[in-house]
Design a protein around this motif. Structure first.
Motif, PDB file in Angstrom:
ATOM      1  N   ILE A  72       0.840  -1.205   0.000  1.00 51.13           N
ATOM      2  CA  ILE A  72       0.000   0.000   0.000  1.00 51.13           C
ATOM      3  C   ILE A  72       0.870   1.249   0.000  1.00 51.13           C
ATOM      4  CG2 ILE A  72      -1.628   1.353   1.390  1.00 51.13           C
ATOM      5  CD1 ILE A  72      -2.991  -1.269   2.101  1.00 51.13           C
ATOM      6  N   ALA A  73       1.932   1.257   0.803  1.00 51.92           N
ATOM      7  CA  ALA A  73       2.828   2.419   0.841  1.00 51.92           C
ATOM      8  C   ALA A  73       3.508   2.635  -0.507  1.00 51.92           C
ATOM      9  CB  ALA A  73       3.869   2.243   1.936  1.00 51.92           C
ATOM     10  N   ASN A  74       3.914   1.554  -1.158  1.00 53.91           N
ATOM     11  CA  ASN A  74       4.552   1.661  -2.467  1.00 53.91           C
ATOM     12  C   ASN A  74       3.562   2.198  -3.506  1.00 53.91           C
ATOM     13  OD1 ASN A  74       6.613   1.434  -4.389  1.00 53.91           O
ATOM     14  ND2 ASN A  74       5.952  -0.629  -4.953  1.00 53.91           N
ATOM     15  N   ALA A  75       2.329   1.713  -3.474  1.00 57.90           N
ATOM     16  CA  ALA A  75       1.319   2.203  -4.408  1.00 57.90           C
ATOM     17  C   ALA A  75       1.036   3.686  -4.154  1.00 57.90           C
ATOM     18  CB  ALA A  75       0.036   1.388  -4.276  1.00 57.90           C
ATOM     19  N   GLN A  78       3.722   5.716  -5.696  1.00 51.11           N
ATOM     20  CA  GLN A  78       3.547   5.835  -7.147  1.00 51.11           C
ATOM     21  C   GLN A  78       2.498   6.893  -7.479  1.00 51.11           C
ATOM     22  OE1 GLN A  78       5.772   4.414  -9.072  1.00 51.11           O
ATOM     23  NE2 GLN A  78       6.578   3.516  -7.189  1.00 51.11           N
ATOM     24  N   TYR A  79       1.408   6.933  -6.719  1.00 51.86           N
ATOM     25  CA  TYR A  79       0.391   7.968  -6.921  1.00 51.86           C
ATOM     26  C   TYR A  79       0.978   9.352  -6.673  1.00 51.86           C
ATOM     27  CZ  TYR A  79      -3.637   4.914  -7.615  1.00 51.86           C
ATOM     28  OH  TYR A  79      -4.528   4.010  -8.127  1.00 51.86           O
ATOM     29  N   ALA A  80       1.808   9.481  -5.643  1.00 51.20           N
ATOM     30  CA  ALA A  80       2.430  10.770  -5.338  1.00 51.20           C
ATOM     31  C   ALA A  80       3.361  11.195  -6.475  1.00 51.20           C
ATOM     32  CB  ALA A  80       3.205  10.693  -4.020  1.00 51.20           C
ATOM     33  N   ALA A  86       2.557  15.486 -12.820  1.00 52.88           N
ATOM     34  CA  ALA A  86       1.508  16.272 -13.463  1.00 52.88           C
ATOM     35  C   ALA A  86       1.578  17.732 -13.034  1.00 52.88           C
ATOM     36  CB  ALA A  86       0.141  15.697 -13.122  1.00 52.88           C
ATOM     37  N   SER A  87       1.935  17.988 -11.783  1.00 57.90           N
ATOM     38  CA  SER A  87       1.989  19.371 -11.296  1.00 57.90           C
ATOM     39  C   SER A  87       3.280  20.074 -11.694  1.00 57.90           C
ATOM     40  CB  SER A  87       1.803  19.422  -9.780  1.00 57.90           C
ATOM     41  OG  SER A  87       2.934  18.894  -9.131  1.00 57.90           O
ATOM     42  N   ALA A  95       9.463  19.250  -3.490  1.00 57.44           N
ATOM     43  CA  ALA A  95       9.777  17.964  -2.874  1.00 57.44           C
ATOM     44  C   ALA A  95       8.570  17.037  -2.988  1.00 57.44           C
ATOM     45  CB  ALA A  95      10.135  18.162  -1.403  1.00 57.44           C
ATOM     46  N   LEU A  96       8.840  15.774  -3.064  1.00 53.05           N
ATOM     47  CA  LEU A  96       7.785  14.777  -3.131  1.00 53.05           C
ATOM     48  C   LEU A  96       7.133  14.651  -1.755  1.00 53.05           C
ATOM     49  CD1 LEU A  96       6.366  12.638  -4.868  1.00 53.05           C
ATOM     50  CD2 LEU A  96       8.073  11.019  -4.082  1.00 53.05           C
ATOM     51  N   VAL A  97       5.832  14.870  -1.699  1.00 53.99           N
ATOM     52  CA  VAL A  97       5.086  14.804  -0.445  1.00 53.99           C
ATOM     53  C   VAL A  97       3.950  13.804  -0.615  1.00 53.99           C
ATOM     54  CG1 VAL A  97       3.680  16.084   1.207  1.00 53.99           C
ATOM     55  CG2 VAL A  97       5.628  17.192   0.106  1.00 53.99           C
TER      56      VAL A  97
END
Length: 123
Positions: A72-75, A78-80, A86-87, A95-97
């Protein structure tokens, strides 16, 4: 009939391999230290109505829980990453949040529903 005999022979041939795999797994579990403490695993097994006095069963359950949480954390990661990519087209690098929305999407993929409490205020 011939196909059934072949299937039975394959099953009989696979049984020793499966037994060896189980034995190998049990040997690995002896030295495995789970991230989730055995007391926590035992508590939730008891709460779910499962009696598991064998430590190996508790360790296997903890391992399965760790794998589930990791998936779940890995998925969600990937969504993040997708959201960030996209942003980035419109904004400068950030930074990736990991957001709650990323986690919610990953949990939905795993068949779990997550809802915000009624007192949560949207910004």
């Amino acid at each position: 009939v011939h196909g059934e005999l072949l299937s039975q022979r394959e099953t009989m041939a696979a049984q020793p391999e499966a037994e060896e795999s189980v034995e190998d797994l049990l040997k690995v579990l002896e030295s495995y230290v789970p991230t989730i403490p055995p007391e926590v695993t035992a508590h939730y097994l008891d709460e779910a109505g499962c009696s598991a006095p064998d430590l190996r069963v508790q360790q296997l359950t903890a391992l399965a829980a760790e794998k589930f949480i990791s998936d779940i954390a890995n998925a969600a990661l990937q969504y993040a990453k997708i959201r960030k990519a996209a942003s980035q087209k419109t904004q400068k690098k950030k930074a990736l949040v990991l957001s709650t929305d990323d986690l919610q999407a990953a949990m939905r993929d795993a068949g779990l529903t997550m809802s915000k409490p009624p007192y949560h205020v949207q910004p």
